[in-house]
Write a protein that holds these residues in place. Structure first.
Motif, PDB file in Angstrom:
ATOM      1  N   HIS A  22       0.678  -1.325   0.009  1.00 51.50           N
ATOM      2  CA  HIS A  22      -0.098  -0.006  -0.111  1.00 51.50           C
ATOM      3  C   HIS A  22       0.887   1.268  -0.109  1.00 51.50           C
ATOM      4  N   GLY A  23       1.885   1.352  -0.757  1.00 51.87           N
ATOM      5  CA  GLY A  23       2.781   2.436  -0.976  1.00 51.87           C
ATOM      6  C   GLY A  23       3.751   2.628   0.053  1.00 51.87           C
ATOM      7  N   ARG A  24       3.861   1.732   1.081  1.00 51.00           N
ATOM      8  CA  ARG A  24       4.846   1.707   2.084  1.00 51.00           C
ATOM      9  C   ARG A  24       5.827   0.566   1.959  1.00 51.00           C
ATOM     10  N   ILE A  25       7.322   0.887   2.446  1.00 51.65           N
ATOM     11  CA  ILE A  25       8.108  -0.340   2.035  1.00 51.65           C
ATOM     12  C   ILE A  25       7.808  -1.022   3.250  1.00 51.65           C
ATOM     13  N   ARG A  26       7.838  -2.479   2.993  1.00 47.56           N
ATOM     14  CA  ARG A  26       7.447  -3.634   3.844  1.00 47.56           C
ATOM     15  C   ARG A  26       8.886  -3.779   4.715  1.00 47.56           C
ATOM     16  N   VAL A  27       8.864  -3.904   5.929  1.00 45.99           N
ATOM     17  CA  VAL A  27       9.965  -4.159   6.819  1.00 45.99           C
ATOM     18  C   VAL A  27       9.516  -4.990   7.868  1.00 45.99           C
ATOM     19  N   ASN A  28      10.312  -5.856   8.532  1.00 45.50           N
ATOM     20  CA  ASN A  28      10.229  -6.689   9.590  1.00 45.50           C
ATOM     21  C   ASN A  28      10.105  -5.674  10.894  1.00 45.50           C
ATOM     22  N   ALA A  29      10.066  -6.470  12.059  1.00 48.67           N
ATOM     23  CA  ALA A  29       9.901  -5.828  13.316  1.00 48.67           C
ATOM     24  C   ALA A  29      11.052  -4.984  13.728  1.00 48.67           C
ATOM     25  N   HIS A  30      12.267  -5.339  12.727  1.00 47.72           N
ATOM     26  CA  HIS A  30      13.585  -4.518  13.311  1.00 47.72           C
ATOM     27  C   HIS A  30      13.776  -3.517  12.222  1.00 47.72           C
ATOM     28  N   GLY A  31      12.828  -3.349  11.344  1.00 43.95           N
ATOM     29  CA  GLY A  31      13.078  -2.274  10.226  1.00 43.95           C
ATOM     30  C   GLY A  31      13.845  -2.903   9.031  1.00 43.95           C
ATOM     31  N   PHE A  32      14.147  -4.217   8.998  1.00 42.44           N
ATOM     32  CA  PHE A  32      14.939  -4.764   7.837  1.00 42.44           C
ATOM     33  C   PHE A  32      13.747  -4.958   6.724  1.00 42.44           C
ATOM     34  N   GLY A  34      14.444  -6.686   3.952  1.00 41.55           N
ATOM     35  CA  GLY A  34      14.550  -8.184   3.073  1.00 41.55           C
ATOM     36  C   GLY A  34      15.840  -7.804   1.845  1.00 41.55           C
ATOM     37  N   ARG A  35      16.452  -6.829   1.822  1.00 42.63           N
ATOM     38  CA  ARG A  35      17.553  -6.559   0.906  1.00 42.63           C
ATOM     39  C   ARG A  35      18.825  -6.538   1.857  1.00 42.63           C
ATOM     40  N   LYS A  36      19.857  -7.278   1.526  1.00 43.53           N
ATOM     41  CA  LYS A  36      21.125  -7.120   2.737  1.00 43.53           C
ATOM     42  C   LYS A  36      21.349  -5.493   2.787  1.00 43.53           C
ATOM     43  N   ARG A  37      21.520  -5.211   4.230  1.00 43.79           N
ATOM     44  CA  ARG A  37      21.910  -4.140   5.020  1.00 43.79           C
ATOM     45  C   ARG A  37      21.043  -3.183   4.517  1.00 43.79           C
ATOM     46  N   TRP A  38      19.616  -3.184   3.860  1.00 45.29           N
ATOM     47  CA  TRP A  38      18.888  -2.162   3.947  1.00 45.29           C
ATOM     48  C   TRP A  38      17.819  -2.233   4.973  1.00 45.29           C
ATOM     49  N   TYR A  39      17.683  -0.943   5.557  1.00 45.98           N
ATOM     50  CA  TYR A  39      16.461  -0.715   6.792  1.00 45.98           C
ATOM     51  C   TYR A  39      15.856   0.482   6.460  1.00 45.98           C
ATOM     52  N   ALA A  40      14.522   0.207   6.971  1.00 48.23           N
ATOM     53  CA  ALA A  40      13.647   1.500   6.453  1.00 48.23           C
ATOM     54  C   ALA A  40      12.840   1.782   7.891  1.00 48.23           C
ATOM     55  N   GLY A  41      12.573   2.979   8.052  1.00 48.16           N
ATOM     56  CA  GLY A  41      11.513   3.301   8.909  1.00 48.16           C
ATOM     57  C   GLY A  41      10.907   4.823   8.777  1.00 48.16           C
ATOM     58  N   GLY A  42      10.123   5.253   9.574  1.00 53.35           N
ATOM     59  CA  GLY A  42       9.670   6.505   9.426  1.00 53.35           C
ATOM     60  C   GLY A  42       8.319   6.446   8.171  1.00 53.35           C
ATOM     61  N   ASP A  43       8.246   7.459   7.810  1.00 50.76           N
ATOM     62  CA  ASP A  43       7.143   7.654   6.949  1.00 50.76           C
ATOM     63  C   ASP A  43       7.298   6.919   5.777  1.00 50.76           C
ATOM     64  N   CYS A  44       8.519   6.462   5.169  1.00 48.32           N
ATOM     65  CA  CYS A  44       8.366   5.543   4.137  1.00 48.32           C
ATOM     66  C   CYS A  44       7.903   4.046   4.377  1.00 48.32           C
ATOM     67  N   SER A  45       7.943   3.694   5.773  1.00 51.61           N
ATOM     68  CA  SER A  45       7.256   2.356   6.173  1.00 51.61           C
ATOM     69  C   SER A  45       6.193   2.292   7.147  1.00 51.61           C
ATOM     70  N   ASN A  46       5.964   3.378   7.756  1.00 58.92           N
ATOM     71  CA  ASN A  46       4.634   3.335   8.423  1.00 58.92           C
ATOM     72  C   ASN A  46       3.639   4.435   8.050  1.00 58.92           C
ATOM     73  N   GLY A  47       4.031   5.105   6.931  1.00 63.82           N
ATOM     74  CA  GLY A  47       2.858   5.853   6.132  1.00 63.82           C
ATOM     75  C   GLY A  47       2.675   7.388   6.853  1.00 63.82           C
ATOM     76  N   GLY A  48       3.610   7.595   7.741  1.00 64.44           N
ATOM     77  CA  GLY A  48       3.324   9.100   8.196  1.00 64.44           C
ATOM     78  C   GLY A  48       2.794   9.008   9.386  1.00 64.44           C
ATOM     79  N   GLU A  57      11.386   3.714  15.556  1.00 62.70           N
ATOM     80  CA  GLU A  57      11.894   3.026  14.443  1.00 62.70           C
ATOM     81  C   GLU A  57      13.423   2.931  14.035  1.00 62.70           C
ATOM     82  N   GLY A  58      13.720   4.159  14.090  1.00 60.47           N
ATOM     83  CA  GLY A  58      15.101   4.477  13.963  1.00 60.47           C
ATOM     84  C   GLY A  58      15.964   3.859  14.831  1.00 60.47           C
ATOM     85  N   LYS A  59      15.563   3.894  16.174  1.00 64.40           N
ATOM     86  CA  LYS A  59      16.487   3.222  17.302  1.00 64.40           C
ATOM     87  C   LYS A  59      16.307   1.743  17.153  1.00 64.40           C
ATOM     88  N   ARG A  60      15.205   1.188  16.883  1.00 58.83           N
ATOM     89  CA  ARG A  60      15.029  -0.265  16.597  1.00 58.83           C
ATOM     90  C   ARG A  60      16.044  -0.692  15.322  1.00 58.83           C
TER      91      ARG A  60
END
Length: 80
Positions: A22-32, A34-48, A57-60
């Motif tokens: 739904h327009g957000r980057i899918r991450v696991n509970a740690h912000g990972f 699925g691409r090696k060494r790529w994490y996401a958080g904030g608006d791009c994964s939680n929708g704002g 999310e940044g701390k996690r």
């Protein structure tokens, strides 16, 4: 317009391991992502959500990144 205010998902079309939901980057509970060494958080994964959510999310993700590097140093090569 700030980068976070527009959808830039086309940038990731050819990147293995980056998936959208739904327009957000899918991450696991740690912000990972699925691409090696790529994490996401904030608006791009939680929708704002609120700033405090992005900070949490940044701390996690920081803890997960640290664990990933420590695993690589020990030879375990695991991901979050």
């Amino acid at each position: 317009m700030a980068i976070g205010q527009s959808k830039l998902s086309a940038m990731f079309d050819d990147m293995h391991g980056i998936a959208f939901d739904h327009g957000r980057i899918r991450v696991n509970a740690h912000g990972f992502t699925g691409r090696k060494r790529w994490y996401a958080g904030g608006d791009c994964s939680n929708g704002g959500m609120e700033v405090v959510n992005g900070a949490a999310e940044g701390k996690r993700a920081a803890h997960a990144i640290h664990a990933c590097f420590e695993a690589e140093k020990s030879g375990a090569h695991t991901h979050a």
